[in-house]
Design an enzyme around this catalytic site. Structure first.
Site, PDB file in Angstrom:
ATOM      1  N   LYS A   1       0.866  -1.184   0.000  1.00  0.00           N
ATOM      2  CA  LYS A   1       0.000   0.000   0.000  1.00  0.00           C
ATOM      3  C   LYS A   1       0.897   1.227   0.000  1.00  0.00           C
ATOM      4  O   LYS A   1       2.049   1.154   0.446  1.00  0.00           O
ATOM      5  CB  LYS A   1      -0.888   0.004   1.255  1.00  0.00           C
ATOM      6  CG  LYS A   1      -2.109   0.875   1.134  1.00  0.00           C
ATOM      7  CD  LYS A   1      -3.263   0.147   0.469  1.00  0.00           C
ATOM      8  CE  LYS A   1      -4.475   1.033   0.315  1.00  0.00           C
ATOM      9  NZ  LYS A   1      -5.609   0.296  -0.254  1.00  0.00           N
TER      10      LYS A   1
ATOM     11  N   GLY B   1     -24.166   4.099   1.788  1.00  0.00           N
ATOM     12  CA  GLY B   1     -23.166   4.731   0.919  1.00  0.00           C
ATOM     13  C   GLY B   1     -23.510   4.495  -0.542  1.00  0.00           C
ATOM     14  O   GLY B   1     -23.613   3.351  -0.981  1.00  0.00           O
TER      15      GLY B   1
ATOM     16  N   GLY C   1     -21.610   5.677  -3.092  1.00  0.00           N
ATOM     17  CA  GLY C   1     -20.407   6.109  -3.811  1.00  0.00           C
ATOM     18  C   GLY C   1     -20.083   5.100  -4.897  1.00  0.00           C
ATOM     19  O   GLY C   1     -20.975   4.406  -5.396  1.00  0.00           O
ATOM     20  N   ASN C   2     -18.811   4.978  -5.237  1.00  0.00           N
ATOM     21  CA  ASN C   2     -18.431   4.049  -6.310  1.00  0.00           C
ATOM     22  C   ASN C   2     -18.908   2.630  -6.003  1.00  0.00           C
ATOM     23  O   ASN C   2     -19.609   2.007  -6.803  1.00  0.00           O
ATOM     24  CB  ASN C   2     -16.900   4.100  -6.491  1.00  0.00           C
ATOM     25  CG  ASN C   2     -16.411   3.122  -7.534  1.00  0.00           C
ATOM     26  OD1 ASN C   2     -16.489   1.910  -7.334  1.00  0.00           O
ATOM     27  ND2 ASN C   2     -15.927   3.620  -8.645  1.00  0.00           N
ATOM     28  N   VAL C   3     -18.573   2.127  -4.835  1.00  0.00           N
ATOM     29  CA  VAL C   3     -18.923   0.742  -4.495  1.00  0.00           C
ATOM     30  C   VAL C   3     -20.441   0.603  -4.312  1.00  0.00           C
ATOM     31  O   VAL C   3     -21.067  -0.306  -4.869  1.00  0.00           O
ATOM     32  CB  VAL C   3     -18.178   0.290  -3.216  1.00  0.00           C
ATOM     33  CG1 VAL C   3     -18.603  -1.110  -2.816  1.00  0.00           C
ATOM     34  CG2 VAL C   3     -16.676   0.351  -3.435  1.00  0.00           C
ATOM     35  N   GLY C   4     -21.045   1.507  -3.539  1.00  0.00           N
ATOM     36  CA  GLY C   4     -22.473   1.414  -3.240  1.00  0.00           C
ATOM     37  C   GLY C   4     -23.332   1.531  -4.487  1.00  0.00           C
ATOM     38  O   GLY C   4     -24.275   0.749  -4.675  1.00  0.00           O
TER      39      GLY C   4
HETATM   40  P1  NAD Z   1     -16.558   6.805  -2.562  1.00  0.00           P
HETATM   41  O1  NAD Z   1     -15.789   7.964  -2.050  1.00  0.00           O
HETATM   42  O2  NAD Z   1     -16.802   6.667  -4.015  1.00  0.00           O
HETATM   43  O3  NAD Z   1     -17.995   6.730  -1.861  1.00  0.00           O
HETATM   44  C1  NAD Z   1     -18.187   6.821  -0.491  1.00  0.00           C
HETATM   45  C2  NAD Z   1     -19.652   7.134  -0.262  1.00  0.00           C
HETATM   46  O4  NAD Z   1     -19.901   7.136   1.122  1.00  0.00           O
HETATM   47  C3  NAD Z   1     -20.095   8.502  -0.781  1.00  0.00           C
HETATM   48  O5  NAD Z   1     -21.345   8.360  -1.406  1.00  0.00           O
HETATM   49  C4  NAD Z   1     -20.237   9.335   0.488  1.00  0.00           C
HETATM   50  O6  NAD Z   1     -21.210  10.351   0.362  1.00  0.00           O
HETATM   51  C5  NAD Z   1     -20.703   8.255   1.426  1.00  0.00           C
HETATM   52  N1  NAD Z   1     -20.521   8.581   2.840  1.00  0.00           N
HETATM   53  C6  NAD Z   1     -19.545   9.271   3.448  1.00  0.00           C
HETATM   54  N2  NAD Z   1     -19.796   9.345   4.756  1.00  0.00           N
HETATM   55  C7  NAD Z   1     -20.946   8.675   4.975  1.00  0.00           C
HETATM   56  C8  NAD Z   1     -21.723   8.392   6.112  1.00  0.00           C
HETATM   57  N3  NAD Z   1     -21.368   8.813   7.320  1.00  0.00           N
HETATM   58  N4  NAD Z   1     -22.844   7.655   5.959  1.00  0.00           N
HETATM   59  C9  NAD Z   1     -23.226   7.221   4.745  1.00  0.00           C
HETATM   60  N5  NAD Z   1     -22.542   7.460   3.629  1.00  0.00           N
HETATM   61  C10 NAD Z   1     -21.413   8.179   3.747  1.00  0.00           C
HETATM   62  O7  NAD Z   1     -15.804   5.516  -1.960  1.00  0.00           O
HETATM   63  P2  NAD Z   1     -15.874   4.031  -2.507  1.00  0.00           P
HETATM   64  O8  NAD Z   1     -14.782   3.832  -3.505  1.00  0.00           O
HETATM   65  O9  NAD Z   1     -17.258   3.694  -2.863  1.00  0.00           O
HETATM   66  O10 NAD Z   1     -15.421   3.225  -1.205  1.00  0.00           O
HETATM   67  C11 NAD Z   1     -16.347   2.869  -0.186  1.00  0.00           C
HETATM   68  C12 NAD Z   1     -15.721   1.849   0.727  1.00  0.00           C
HETATM   69  O11 NAD Z   1     -15.338   0.689  -0.016  1.00  0.00           O
HETATM   70  C13 NAD Z   1     -14.438   2.284   1.428  1.00  0.00           C
HETATM   71  O12 NAD Z   1     -14.401   1.632   2.671  1.00  0.00           O
HETATM   72  C14 NAD Z   1     -13.338   1.741   0.534  1.00  0.00           C
HETATM   73  O13 NAD Z   1     -12.131   1.571   1.244  1.00  0.00           O
HETATM   74  C15 NAD Z   1     -13.963   0.414   0.153  1.00  0.00           C
HETATM   75  N6  NAD Z   1     -13.406  -0.183  -1.075  1.00  0.00           N
HETATM   76  C16 NAD Z   1     -13.499   0.455  -2.268  1.00  0.00           C
HETATM   77  C17 NAD Z   1     -13.020  -0.162  -3.417  1.00  0.00           C
HETATM   78  C18 NAD Z   1     -13.140   0.485  -4.777  1.00  0.00           C
HETATM   79  O14 NAD Z   1     -12.832  -0.152  -5.778  1.00  0.00           O
HETATM   80  N7  NAD Z   1     -13.627   1.712  -4.882  1.00  0.00           N
HETATM   81  C19 NAD Z   1     -12.416  -1.433  -3.339  1.00  0.00           C
HETATM   82  C20 NAD Z   1     -12.344  -2.067  -2.090  1.00  0.00           C
HETATM   83  C21 NAD Z   1     -12.856  -1.433  -0.968  1.00  0.00           C
END
Ligand code: NAD
Length: 380
Positions: free
Chosen positions: A74, A192, A194-197
């Site tokens: 990392k 959430g 975001g990207n994953v959700g």
């Molecule tokens: P992102 O920044 O695209 O999305 C995060 C989302 O969470 C946003 O919609 C934000 O508004 C929301 N958020 C922030 N605070 C919040 C709260 N208190 N309550 C509810 N929603 C809230 O991030 P992502 O890439 O979707 O990552 C989300 C999680 O998945 C993280 O833990 C990340 O480490 C993990 N992850 C991501 C990936 C990837 O490929 N993107 C891979 C493995 C793990």
């Protein structure tokens, strides 16, 4: 915190500094028995070597579990998104990339993480001159590769394609079957958007679930009759899913206590805790975010009869996509690789956990450690 040194590593702990840009960054290569260390670059104001080490160790297990020829690593760059302009960010990424040149891609391959995406990966690869030094690059960033059968174009596969959420949906499908929950019509809440959700919601609604709640930084929305995915997307584009009219507005925390079949934390760490775990009504929890629940609370949820599928299995779609990109696959082949690996691994972990009477996390860790130890014995 003192960084522990044990059987597995870390092999390299590196702190780099560039006086011209004031770049301070970290690289931890934890274990390379299975292959070059793979893990994203986190760009946050308070990143430390200790945090990077903990994330690198998690990558050692996640990559081994996904059955990829990657070790764990990392990286981190001290960066405040609220105070920096794009040119400053680019200069930091470029300086970091040049400092890491002796390590890439043989010992370390970069990828996106918090505050770094496809553009940052392009800057990183261009600055050290090696296309293979980073994955998650833009789809239009291609390289011509000469092979036995002539030349072929290999292009970037950005995380923005949604491989992680796609994998989460497939892990959910397998786990629901294992838990005796019919996915068609199952009531699902995804914390959430975001990207994953977002991509988790997209693929799960395509599989027929009833998405009843989701949330973002502004709060949560809930409708027991279901939320429309396309409308959620439109509201996200306007700024927040909480603009959704035909839904109850809830606090961030209330989403974890809703009457649903499946609960998917997909945003921030430590959301189900000592305070709220007794109020969880879901029968199945799919950990899409990293560390949404501590090991201790996972154990308490299991005692309540709730099946928890751990993050290291569930959210590996991103790193599987990275491997597909590294190997020069196209997006279609990448998605089919994510599906087959996630389905196979989720099944294997859930079945071995059941057979041995242990938690899915304990079963996953056992398999990961065995794979890394085996590779350490046989590596030259
Ligand atoms: P992102 O920044 O695209 O999305 C995060 C989302 O969470 C946003 O919609 C934000 O508004 C929301 N958020 C922030 N605070 C919040 C709260 N208190 N309550 C509810 N929603 C809230 O991030 P992502 O890439 O979707 O990552 C989300 C999680 O998945 C993280 O833990 C990340 O480490 C993990 N992850 C991501 C990936 C990837 O490929 N993107 C891979 C493995 C793990």
């Amino acid at each position: 915190m003192i960084i522990p040194h044990d059987t597995y590593g870390p092999e390299y702990l590196l702190e780099v500094y560039d006086a011209e840009t004031n770049m301070r960054g970290f690289l931890v290569i934890d274990n390379t028995a299975l292959g070059p260390g793979k893990g994203g670059i986190r760009m946050t104001p308070n990143i430390t070597l200790e945090e990077v080490f903990m994330l690198a160790r998690t990558m050692t297990w996640k990559n081994a579990l996904a059955d990829l020829p990657f070790g764990g690593a990392k990286a981190g760059i001290v960066f405040d998104p609220s105070k920096s302009k794009k040119e400053e960010k680019k200069a930091l990424v470029q300086a970091f990339s040049k400092a890491l040149k002796p390590f890439v891609p043989k010992k370390y391959i970069a990828g996106p993480d918090m505050n770094s995406g496809e553009e940052e990966m392009q800057w990183f690869a261009e600055a050290n001159g090696n296309w293979r030094s980073a994955t998650g690059k833009p789809a239009n960033l291609c390289m011509l590769v000469m092979g036995k059968k002539g030349s072929k174009q290999q292009c970037g596969i950005p995380h923005e394609f949604g491989s992680t959420g796609f994998g989460v949906a497939h892990a959910t499908q397998v786990a629901a079957k294992h838990a005796g929950i019919s996915l068609a019509g199952a009531r699902v809440a995804v914390e959430g958007f975001g990207n994953v959700g977002e991509f988790t919601c997209k693929y799960l609604t395509e599989m027929g679930v009833l998405l009843v709640a989701t949330s973002d930084m502004q709060g949560a929305v809930y409708n027991e009759n279901g939320l429309d995915f396309k409308k959620l997307l439109a509201f996200k584009k306007q700024g927040t899913v909480t603009l959704y009219e035909d839904a109850k507005k809830l606090s961030h925390e209330e989403i974890f206590e809703l009457p649903v079949d499946i609960l998917i934390p997909a945003a921030i760490p430590n959301v189900i805790t000592e305070k709220n775990y007794k109020n969880v009504q879901a029968k199945l929890i799919i950990e899409a975010a990293n560390v949404p629940i501590s090991d201790d609370i996972e154990g308490k949820l299991a005692k309540r009869g709730i099946l928890v599928v751990p993050d290291i299995i569930v959210n590996a779609g991103g790193v599987i996509s990275s491997y597909a990109e590294y190997r020069g696959y196209n997006p279609k082949d990448m998605f089919s690789m994510v599906k087959s690996k996630i389905v196979k691994n989720t099944k294997a972990i859930l079945e071995s956990a059941k057979r041995e009477g242990i938690s899915p996390r304990a079963s996953a860790m056992k398999i990961a450690e065995e794979r890394v130890e085996q590779a350490m014995k046989t590596r030259k």
